[in-house]
Design a protein around this motif. Structure first.
Motif, PDB file in Angstrom:
ATOM      1  N   ARG A 190       0.851  -1.201   0.000  1.00 20.27           N
ATOM      2  CA  ARG A 190       0.000   0.000   0.000  1.00 20.27           C
ATOM      3  C   ARG A 190       0.883   1.247   0.000  1.00 20.27           C
ATOM      4  NH1 ARG A 190      -4.325   0.788   4.274  1.00 20.27           N
ATOM      5  NH2 ARG A 190      -2.610   0.539   5.753  1.00 20.27           N
ATOM      6  N   PHE A 191       0.444   2.253  -0.742  1.00 20.71           N
ATOM      7  CA  PHE A 191       1.091   3.562  -0.728  1.00 20.71           C
ATOM      8  C   PHE A 191       0.363   4.493   0.230  1.00 20.71           C
ATOM      9  CE2 PHE A 191       2.588   2.135  -4.911  1.00 20.71           C
ATOM     10  CZ  PHE A 191       3.885   2.632  -4.939  1.00 20.71           C
ATOM     11  N   HIS A 192       1.109   5.479   0.737  1.00 19.11           N
ATOM     12  CA  HIS A 192       0.487   6.592   1.452  1.00 19.11           C
ATOM     13  C   HIS A 192       1.150   7.882   0.989  1.00 19.11           C
ATOM     14  CE1 HIS A 192      -0.442   9.495   4.650  1.00 19.11           C
ATOM     15  NE2 HIS A 192      -1.530   8.777   4.839  1.00 19.11           N
ATOM     16  N   VAL A 193       0.316   8.825   0.533  1.00 20.16           N
ATOM     17  CA  VAL A 193       0.828  10.113   0.069  1.00 20.16           C
ATOM     18  C   VAL A 193       0.939  11.045   1.267  1.00 20.16           C
ATOM     19  CG1 VAL A 193       0.475  12.049  -1.491  1.00 20.16           C
ATOM     20  CG2 VAL A 193      -0.261   9.753  -2.161  1.00 20.16           C
ATOM     21  N   ILE A 194       2.151  11.253   1.718  1.00 20.35           N
ATOM     22  CA  ILE A 194       2.378  12.167   2.849  1.00 20.35           C
ATOM     23  C   ILE A 194       2.310  13.605   2.358  1.00 20.35           C
ATOM     24  CG2 ILE A 194       4.033  12.842   4.644  1.00 20.35           C
ATOM     25  CD1 ILE A 194       5.159   9.957   4.441  1.00 20.35           C
ATOM     26  N   SER A 195       2.949  13.853   1.222  1.00 21.09           N
ATOM     27  CA  SER A 195       2.955  15.199   0.646  1.00 21.09           C
ATOM     28  C   SER A 195       3.173  15.063  -0.854  1.00 21.09           C
ATOM     29  CB  SER A 195       4.077  16.034   1.278  1.00 21.09           C
ATOM     30  OG  SER A 195       4.280  17.238   0.572  1.00 21.09           O
ATOM     31  N   ILE A 196       2.555  15.987  -1.638  1.00 21.81           N
ATOM     32  CA  ILE A 196       2.747  15.981  -3.091  1.00 21.81           C
ATOM     33  C   ILE A 196       3.860  16.924  -3.493  1.00 21.81           C
ATOM     34  CG2 ILE A 196       1.665  16.521  -5.318  1.00 21.81           C
ATOM     35  CD1 ILE A 196      -0.938  15.427  -4.259  1.00 21.81           C
ATOM     36  N   GLU A 197       3.878  18.111  -2.946  1.00 23.64           N
ATOM     37  CA  GLU A 197       4.958  19.061  -3.202  1.00 23.64           C
ATOM     38  C   GLU A 197       5.431  19.671  -1.888  1.00 23.64           C
ATOM     39  OE1 GLU A 197       4.342  21.949  -6.262  1.00 23.64           O
ATOM     40  OE2 GLU A 197       3.155  20.588  -7.507  1.00 23.64           O
ATOM     41  N   PRO A 198       6.643  19.317  -1.456  1.00 25.07           N
ATOM     42  CA  PRO A 198       7.580  18.354  -2.040  1.00 25.07           C
ATOM     43  C   PRO A 198       7.035  16.941  -1.908  1.00 25.07           C
ATOM     44  CG  PRO A 198       8.346  19.000   0.119  1.00 25.07           C
ATOM     45  CD  PRO A 198       7.159  19.877  -0.187  1.00 25.07           C
ATOM     46  N   LEU A 199       7.432  16.091  -2.810  1.00 25.22           N
ATOM     47  CA  LEU A 199       6.926  14.721  -2.793  1.00 25.22           C
ATOM     48  C   LEU A 199       7.473  13.956  -1.591  1.00 25.22           C
ATOM     49  CD1 LEU A 199       5.309  12.489  -4.257  1.00 25.22           C
ATOM     50  CD2 LEU A 199       7.480  11.788  -5.301  1.00 25.22           C
ATOM     51  N   LYS A 200       6.554  13.368  -0.844  1.00 27.73           N
ATOM     52  CA  LYS A 200       6.907  12.438   0.234  1.00 27.73           C
ATOM     53  C   LYS A 200       5.900  11.280   0.127  1.00 27.73           C
ATOM     54  CE  LYS A 200       8.514  16.077   3.373  1.00 27.73           C
ATOM     55  NZ  LYS A 200       8.312  16.725   4.712  1.00 27.73           N
ATOM     56  N   LEU A 201       6.371  10.192  -0.415  1.00 24.51           N
ATOM     57  CA  LEU A 201       5.501   9.051  -0.707  1.00 24.51           C
ATOM     58  C   LEU A 201       6.052   7.816  -0.007  1.00 24.51           C
ATOM     59  CD1 LEU A 201       3.109   7.835  -2.347  1.00 24.51           C
ATOM     60  CD2 LEU A 201       4.769   7.428  -4.201  1.00 24.51           C
ATOM     61  N   TYR A 202       5.214   7.221   0.817  1.00 27.37           N
ATOM     62  CA  TYR A 202       5.604   6.024   1.566  1.00 27.37           C
ATOM     63  C   TYR A 202       5.008   4.788   0.908  1.00 27.37           C
ATOM     64  CZ  TYR A 202       5.155   2.464   5.276  1.00 27.37           C
ATOM     65  OH  TYR A 202       5.166   1.296   5.998  1.00 27.37           O
ATOM     66  N   LEU A 203       5.826   3.752   0.763  1.00 29.78           N
ATOM     67  CA  LEU A 203       5.357   2.447   0.297  1.00 29.78           C
ATOM     68  C   LEU A 203       5.666   1.422   1.368  1.00 29.78           C
ATOM     69  CD1 LEU A 203       4.222   0.516  -1.876  1.00 29.78           C
ATOM     70  CD2 LEU A 203       6.572   0.264  -2.729  1.00 29.78           C
ATOM     71  N   SER A 204       4.634   0.714   1.798  1.00 31.88           N
ATOM     72  CA  SER A 204       4.818  -0.300   2.828  1.00 31.88           C
ATOM     73  C   SER A 204       5.733  -1.409   2.325  1.00 31.88           C
ATOM     74  CB  SER A 204       3.460  -0.894   3.214  1.00 31.88           C
ATOM     75  OG  SER A 204       2.980  -1.728   2.167  1.00 31.88           O
ATOM     76  N   PRO A 205       6.296  -2.215   3.215  1.00 27.07           N
ATOM     77  CA  PRO A 205       7.001  -3.415   2.754  1.00 27.07           C
ATOM     78  C   PRO A 205       6.078  -4.258   1.876  1.00 27.07           C
ATOM     79  CG  PRO A 205       7.409  -3.041   5.090  1.00 27.07           C
ATOM     80  CD  PRO A 205       6.355  -2.053   4.682  1.00 27.07           C
TER      81      PRO A 205
END
Length: 822
Positions: A451-466
């Motif tokens: 699963r992804f989680h969008v923390i921020s778009i600008e600046p990009l901070k994108l988390y992807l679970s294991p």
């Protein structure tokens, strides 16, 4: 005339005597026959009774013994549980102790999760189970390795000879088929031979190429290193239906004839690690690609509003040729809401036919929205604004999921495309599960979910679970029977299969924040509760064991908010998260209450944990201590490069600067010291016998006397010789000394991986702020509650095994170390 004939007198008398004898003989014969028949009948009945007894002995056990439910809460601490029961905050646990008992549960040495639960499962001490740490070492190479299981190679068919055997064989068969097919035609002899040989050679050559390219010579197999027969193996052998959910040291799962197992701690992610998260960002970071805790930090550069990168996949252990890793392309794009003000959103899981190899993903069941993210209409409770609820009450840390404030002026969305699927998310949103297909070649694939989680778009901070194994298509068995993990997914939707399911690593590396961590924790816990509810509705197992890990993971990460003098204390965050551990224990109490409500009065309920908790304020660098005390010699200034979990699982370089010929001892794992012993270690420098014993005594004495100059406290509470705490151990495997820390101190992360930092002690400013792994078991006790009364002051975790066996009327093995609780 004959009618009037009469026998002579003497003959008549003789005839009468013979008649009497004959009749008597017949009567006696009948009596003997009846007696013999009666005896045979009795013997036959006896044999039938014995056979019946053997045939139904298992069922008799099952009928006469009670049902038993074991709820295992990893890391539930004795002191905190008692405090909150006494204060009236845990009513269900209080009810349970009043029905039966509440006792401290003493863990083994050291009090680590796999170590304790292995002793629980077998009734044996860690020396016998061979699970004495998360890590072990190879004395011939000094290399660390994962202790719970080992990876070996299994030959596929005939290995390197497969193509040499199969291709010519098929070529010969084809030659014969073509030869005899053309033999009866008008072909000349030369044409006949040329056609047959040419076709056979062409096919043979093609098969040689295809087999060598696409069929691996070997495949990896995983071996469960836990020794000793488990309680679930013994119960099913005696005809007792058993189910085990998410229990540690069950990967690969044991084969039990009448039951099911869903593996827990020990199941890796798709990369073969305990959980490799990915963090995509446009921000510059000084951190290398591989974080200490095994995460991946990936720098993103936009080209217009698009960017292309990868999802890290499995290491290539099937083929000796490149690539070394099987990664997936990942496309990111910033898009905007359409003219009607609606999100430009494609279906959260695009039909597999829209991308990827045709006919591949379709084989895996696609669950449209078993766990819909907030944007998809999932009900949420906003009482405290940051956590998903469960059981109809508050979640851990609060009431409902954090809702992202609607900003009508911000039309930016992040479009994510990978593996033939597309999802479009706004800031603060989780994606649904993505099914990821990693192709080694057109015929060999591995399937994962993430699963992804969008923390921020600008600046990009994108988390992807294991990336977890797909529960319906795991590359290795994660359940027994094999289809059990698939059956669960069909009932409750996709769920995490990773043994370390809650991602503490990303929070420890500060790539996600506490709110995001708690949201994911509740997501995980709720799925585990669904598994428990599935059992409670049917109660179709006589022995049911389920483990919940959240109690451990929450305390590791949120203890810092309980202590103002903790180096990682943050006053502002503490106001928000100071009650998270309390909420965690409340959640445990709710789960116990749900089970009590469903069980009848004849069912035995055990609630237990594997260890307690202590603060982790300072990290102790034991290899540095060994260097400063002349027990370890370095070839130069020392190995200052930080070791990472990627080094461990990726087989990185260890001990590059150690002069082994002049080194007497080394530290590895979570509190273990090994003597560099001649005849055992590859470059042993210490002689067995007197020199070995003298060195152990010396190190033990100095470590126990060591005082922290900053506060006058002793970092080490006690050092145990292995024979003081273990029985029946392999002297080539277990450590020579086991260090037990005092409250506030723990072995450093770098020491556990063989690192040698500069300082002896370091303030722990990490979010991972409490621990148990290298603490003394005497100050790290877990809990044991039951609706049955046991007349003991405290129990040992090894005592649960024989106690359950006795309740199930199963003979207790003679070689265990636990005792039956009375």
């Amino acid at each position: 005339m004959l009618r009037n004939f009469k026998w002579p007198q003497n003959i008549q008398s003789t005839r009468k005597r013979l008649s009497v004898i004959s009749v008597s003989s017949v009567v006696n014969t009948r009596r003997r026959h009846d007696l013999l028949f009666g005896n045979c009948y009795i013997v036959l009945n006896f044999i039938l009774c014995v056979l019946c007894a053997f045939a139904v002995s298992g069922n008799l056990h099952a009928e006469e013994s009670p049902k038993i439910v074991v709820l295992a809460f990893d890391g539930a601490d004795m002191n905190l549980t008692k405090q909150w029961i006494d204060e009236g905050h845990l009513p269900n646990l209080d009810k349970l102790q009043k029905m039966g008992c509440f006792k401290p549960l003493v863990p083994p040495y050291p009090p680590q999760t796999p170590v304790s639960w292995a002793s629980f499962a077998t009734g044996k001490n860690p020396g016998k189970t061979t699970i004495f740490d998360f890590l072990k070492r190879d004395p011939k190479t000094y290399m660390p390795d994962f202790a719970m299981n080992s990876v070996s190679q299994h030959q596929v068919l005939w290995g390197k000879w497969t193509s040499v055997i199969i291709a010519p064989s098929i070529g010969v068969i084809l030659f014969l088929i073509i030869f005899f097919s053309l033999f009866f035609t008008q072909c000349t002899r030369m044409t006949l031979l040329a056609s047959s040989i040419g076709s056979a050679v062409a096919v043979c050559g093609g098969l040689l190429f295809l087999i060598d390219r696409y069929l691996p010579q070997e495949k990896p197999i995983v071996i469960n290193n836990r020794q000793g027969k488990t309680i679930w193996e013994l119960s099913t052998e005696h005809g007792i239906k058993t189910r085990v959910i998410r229990f540690p040291n069950t990967f690969p799962p044991d084969h039990i004839e009448d039951g099911e197992i869903l593996s827990g701690l020990g199941v890796p992610d798709i990369r073969g690690t305990m959980g490799t998260f990915s963090y995509y960002t446009t921000e510059h970071t000084a951190q290398s690609e591989n974080t200490e805790m095994g995460g991946k930090v990936i720098q993103i550069t936009w080209s217009g509003n698009k960017a292309e990168t990868i999802i890290y996949g499995p290491r290539n252990k099937l083929y000796k040729r490149p690539p070394n890793e099987i990664n997936l392309p990942l496309a990111l794009e910033i898009v905007h809401k359409d003219s009607d003000g609606q999100n430009e959103i494609t279906p959260p899981l695009s039909p597999p036919s829209q991308g990827g190899d045709e006919g591949e993903v379709e084989d895996a069941t696609v669950h449209p929205h078993p766990n819909p993210p907030p944007s998809m209409g999932r009900e949420s409770d906003t009482l405290s604004g940051h956590i998903l609820p469960a059981l109809g009450g508050r979640g851990i840390g609060g009431g409902g999921i954090q809702l992202v404030p609607e900003n009508n002026k911000d039309t930016r969305l992040l479009k994510i495309e990978t593996s033939g699927q597309t999802q479009v998310l706004k800031e603060g949103e989780w994606s649904d599960w993505l099914i990821l297909k990693f192709s080694f070649n057109p015929f060999v694939k591995m399937y994962g979910i993430a699963r992804f989680h969008v923390i921020s778009i600008e600046p990009l901070k994108l988390y992807l679970s294991p990336v977890n194994f797909h529960p319906e298509r795991p590359p290795l068995p994660i359940s027994y029977p094999d289809n059990y993990s698939k059956d669960i997914a069909r009932k409750i939707g996709l769920y995490k299969t990773l043994g370390w399911a809650i991602d503490t690593w990303a929070l420890n590396e500060e790539r996600i924040d506490e709110s995001l961590f708690l949201d994911d924790t509740n997501f995980t816990v709720n799925k585990e509760i669904e598994m428990l509810k599935e059992f409670l509705e049917k109660q179709d197992a006589q022995l049911y064991i389920q483990l919940f890990e959240f109690t451990d993971r929450i305390q590791h990460m949120f203890w810092r908010f309980r202590e103002e003098d903790h180096p990682a204390y943050d006053r502002e965050k503490a106001e928000k998260y100071k009650d998270v551990i309390f909420d965690c224990y409340k959640k445990m109490d709710e789960i116990v209450g749900m089970v009590i409500e469903k069980l009848d009065g004849k069912t035995a309920l055990f609630v237990c944990s594997d260890h307690g908790f202590n603060s982790f304020k300072k990290a102790v660098n034991y290899n540095t201590w060994l260097v400063k005390n002349k027990y370890m010699t370095l070839t130069n200034e020392g190995d200052t490069k930080e070791k990472t979990l990627e080094d461990l699982f990726g087989r990185g370089q260890f001990w590059p600067n150690v002069d082994w010929d002049n080194t007497k001892a080394y530290a590895l794992g979570l509190g273990d010291i090994y003597i560099n012993l001649q005849g055992r270690e590859a470059y042993g420098a210490v002689r067995p016998g007197r020199q070995y014993e003298k060195l152990r005594d010396e190190i033990k004495e100095k470590l126990e006397a060591w005082v922290d100059a900053e506060n006058g406290q002793k970092p080490v509470r006690r050092v145990y010789k292995r024979e003081e705490v273990y029985k029946g151990f392999d002297p080539n495997l277990v450590p020579d000394l086991i260090i037990a820390n005092n409250n506030g101190y723990r072995v450093s992360w770098q020491t556990s991986l063989g690192g040698i930092p500069k300082d002896l002690l370091e303030d722990n400013k990490k979010n991972w702020s409490a621990d148990h792994c290298s603490l003394d078991p005497e100050i790290t006790k877990g809990i044991f509650l039951s609706n049955m009364k046991f007349d003991v002051d405290e129990a040992n975790i090894m005592d649960i095994f024989p106690t359950i066996l006795q309740l199930l009327n199963i003979p207790v093995p003679d070689d265990i170390d636990g005792r039956v609780l009375k």
